[in-house]
Scaffold this motif. Structure first.
Motif, mmCIF file in Angstrom:
data_model
loop_
_atom_site.group_PDB
_atom_site.id
_atom_site.type_symbol
_atom_site.label_atom_id
_atom_site.label_comp_id
_atom_site.label_asym_id
_atom_site.label_seq_id
_atom_site.Cartn_x
_atom_site.Cartn_y
_atom_site.Cartn_z
ATOM 1 N N PRO A 193 0.815 -1.226 0.000
ATOM 2 C CA PRO A 193 0.000 0.000 0.000
ATOM 3 C C PRO A 193 0.847 1.275 0.000
ATOM 4 O O PRO A 193 1.914 1.319 0.573
ATOM 5 N N VAL A 194 0.289 2.296 -0.650
ATOM 6 C CA VAL A 194 0.910 3.605 -0.730
ATOM 7 C C VAL A 194 -0.035 4.635 -0.126
ATOM 8 O O VAL A 194 -1.219 4.684 -0.487
ATOM 9 N N ALA A 195 0.468 5.434 0.795
ATOM 10 C CA ALA A 195 -0.350 6.467 1.436
ATOM 11 C C ALA A 195 -0.403 7.715 0.559
ATOM 12 O O ALA A 195 0.531 8.019 -0.185
ATOM 13 N N PHE A 196 -1.519 8.437 0.662
ATOM 14 C CA PHE A 196 -1.646 9.710 -0.055
ATOM 15 C C PHE A 196 -2.560 10.627 0.732
ATOM 16 O O PHE A 196 -3.346 10.189 1.571
ATOM 17 N N GLY A 197 -2.465 11.911 0.471
ATOM 18 C CA GLY A 197 -3.327 12.884 1.132
ATOM 19 C C GLY A 197 -2.888 13.192 2.551
ATOM 20 O O GLY A 197 -1.858 12.701 3.039
ATOM 21 N N GLU A 198 -3.682 14.020 3.212
ATOM 22 C CA GLU A 198 -3.363 14.485 4.556
ATOM 23 C C GLU A 198 -3.757 13.457 5.618
ATOM 24 O O GLU A 198 -4.573 12.570 5.378
ATOM 25 N N ALA A 199 -3.179 13.612 6.800
ATOM 26 C CA ALA A 199 -3.500 12.753 7.948
ATOM 27 C C ALA A 199 -4.754 13.301 8.614
ATOM 28 O O ALA A 199 -4.684 14.108 9.543
ATOM 29 N N SER A 200 -5.916 12.860 8.118
ATOM 30 C CA SER A 200 -7.178 13.457 8.567
ATOM 31 C C SER A 200 -8.172 12.448 9.119
ATOM 32 O O SER A 200 -9.320 12.806 9.391
ATOM 33 N N PHE A 201 -7.733 11.186 9.323
ATOM 34 C CA PHE A 201 -8.639 10.137 9.785
ATOM 35 C C PHE A 201 -8.162 9.535 11.110
ATOM 36 O O PHE A 201 -7.017 9.724 11.512
ATOM 37 N N ILE A 202 -9.036 8.797 11.762
ATOM 38 C CA ILE A 202 -8.635 7.953 12.871
ATOM 39 C C ILE A 202 -8.102 6.652 12.295
ATOM 40 O O ILE A 202 -8.716 6.058 11.404
ATOM 41 N N ALA A 203 -6.960 6.208 12.775
ATOM 42 C CA ALA A 203 -6.324 5.002 12.244
ATOM 43 C C ALA A 203 -7.302 3.833 12.274
ATOM 44 O O ALA A 203 -7.991 3.603 13.270
ATOM 45 N N GLY A 204 -7.353 3.096 11.156
ATOM 46 C CA GLY A 204 -8.213 1.917 11.070
ATOM 47 C C GLY A 204 -9.647 2.199 10.700
ATOM 48 O O GLY A 204 -10.450 1.256 10.641
ATOM 49 N N SER A 205 -10.009 3.449 10.449
ATOM 50 C CA SER A 205 -11.393 3.758 10.067
ATOM 51 C C SER A 205 -11.763 3.036 8.771
ATOM 52 O O SER A 205 -10.935 2.880 7.875
ATOM 53 N N PRO A 206 -13.013 2.582 8.655
ATOM 54 C CA PRO A 206 -13.437 1.904 7.428
ATOM 55 C C PRO A 206 -13.436 2.844 6.229
ATOM 56 O O PRO A 206 -13.621 4.056 6.362
ATOM 57 N N VAL A 207 -13.226 2.254 5.045
ATOM 58 C CA VAL A 207 -13.242 2.985 3.780
ATOM 59 C C VAL A 207 -14.213 2.288 2.833
ATOM 60 O O VAL A 207 -14.205 1.062 2.724
ATOM 61 N N GLY A 208 -15.059 3.051 2.163
ATOM 62 C CA GLY A 208 -15.938 2.521 1.130
ATOM 63 C C GLY A 208 -15.424 2.912 -0.241
ATOM 64 O O GLY A 208 -14.963 4.043 -0.437
ATOM 65 N N VAL A 209 -15.486 1.980 -1.197
ATOM 66 C CA VAL A 209 -14.945 2.217 -2.541
ATOM 67 C C VAL A 209 -15.956 1.751 -3.582
ATOM 68 O O VAL A 209 -16.586 0.693 -3.418
ATOM 69 N N ALA A 210 -16.088 2.511 -4.671
ATOM 70 C CA ALA A 210 -16.966 2.106 -5.774
ATOM 71 C C ALA A 210 -16.537 2.829 -7.045
ATOM 72 O O ALA A 210 -15.901 3.894 -6.994
ATOM 73 N N ARG A 211 -16.901 2.249 -8.191
ATOM 74 C CA ARG A 211 -16.678 2.925 -9.466
ATOM 75 C C ARG A 211 -17.735 4.008 -9.633
ATOM 76 O O ARG A 211 -18.937 3.735 -9.583
ATOM 77 N N GLN A 212 -17.280 5.244 -9.828
ATOM 78 C CA GLN A 212 -18.205 6.358 -10.027
ATOM 79 C C GLN A 212 -18.676 6.406 -11.477
ATOM 80 O O GLN A 212 -19.820 6.748 -11.761
ATOM 81 N N ASN A 213 -17.779 6.047 -12.393
ATOM 82 C CA ASN A 213 -18.101 5.933 -13.815
ATOM 83 C C ASN A 213 -17.035 5.044 -14.441
ATOM 84 O O ASN A 213 -16.112 4.603 -13.734
#
Length: 223
Positions: free
Chosen positions: A23-43
């Protein structure tokens, strides 16, 4: 996708059935560690990920045409529970919808249409129904109905739905109090006429609930 110990979103990927990268990290540190992530194709050209930030705001990240990930970018009010599960699914050909639990224990829905700006999140249903850490799952029940399920404080499955892009209904509890509050839950179409939900019960058994042809929900039944 996942949130790492440094509170950043991380992505891992494989191409043409080759070895996994990251895994590669990106973006700012703005979450609580281990928080769930939802993913889907937008188009067909865009993949989108959403998670609740430590400030209680929904954040969206995206990549287009296999380019670098953008975001995460916060939107909406700080109404959500930072460790809430996030369910993300296309609601129809033009709309991507995300659901999460709010700090007030209600379900909240956010959406984007035609690749426009995200709207919401907007709360619906009674307060105090769900723990802040509740898992949530969503799926198209049929061409006109979008459905979400979660486990409430009462240990029962709760179902919410919207029809024809109308207002959300519920959540409504059904079945016995067979689960630990907020347990993870899965939801999928079993066939053209049946939608099925599954979760682990307090007894350690897998429990299944289902609805057929838009009829009442049956179960949950331990298997």
């Amino acid at each position: 996708m996942a949130i790492d110990h440094d509170q950043r979103m991380c992505v891992a990927w494989e191409t043409d059935n080759g070895p996994w990268q990251g895994p590669v990290a990106f973006g700012e540190a703005s979450f609580i560690a281990g928080s769930p992530v939802g993913v889907a194709r937008q188009n067909p050209n865009q993949l989108t990920a959403l998670a609740v930030g430590e400030d209680g705001r929904m954040r969206v990240a995206w990549e287009t045409n296999n380019g670098p990930w953008q975001g995460p970018v916060a939107f909406g009010e700080d109404a959500l529970a930072p460790v809430s599960g996030v369910a993300v699914k296309p609601q129809n050909d033009n709309q991507l919808t995300a659901l999460a639990v709010g700090a007030d224990g209600r379900m909240y829905v956010a959406w984007e249409t035609d690749n426009g700006p995200w709207q919401g999140p907007v709360g619906f249903g009674d307060q105090g129904l769900f723990p802040s850490y509740a898992g949530i799952a969503a799926e198209k029940q049929n061409d006109n109905q979008f459905t979400a399920v979660a486990i409430g404080h009462d240990g029962r499955m709760h179902v919410a739905w919207e029809t024809g892009n109308g207002p959300w209904q519920g959540p409504v509890a059904f079945g016995d109090a067979a689960f630990e509050p907020g347990s993870g839950i899965g939801l999928a179409r079993q066939n053209d006429g049946q939608l099925t939900a599954m979760a682990i019960g307090s007894d350690g058994h897998l429990h299944v609930a289902w609805e057929t042809d838009n009829g009442p929900w049956q179960g949950p039944v331990a298997i």
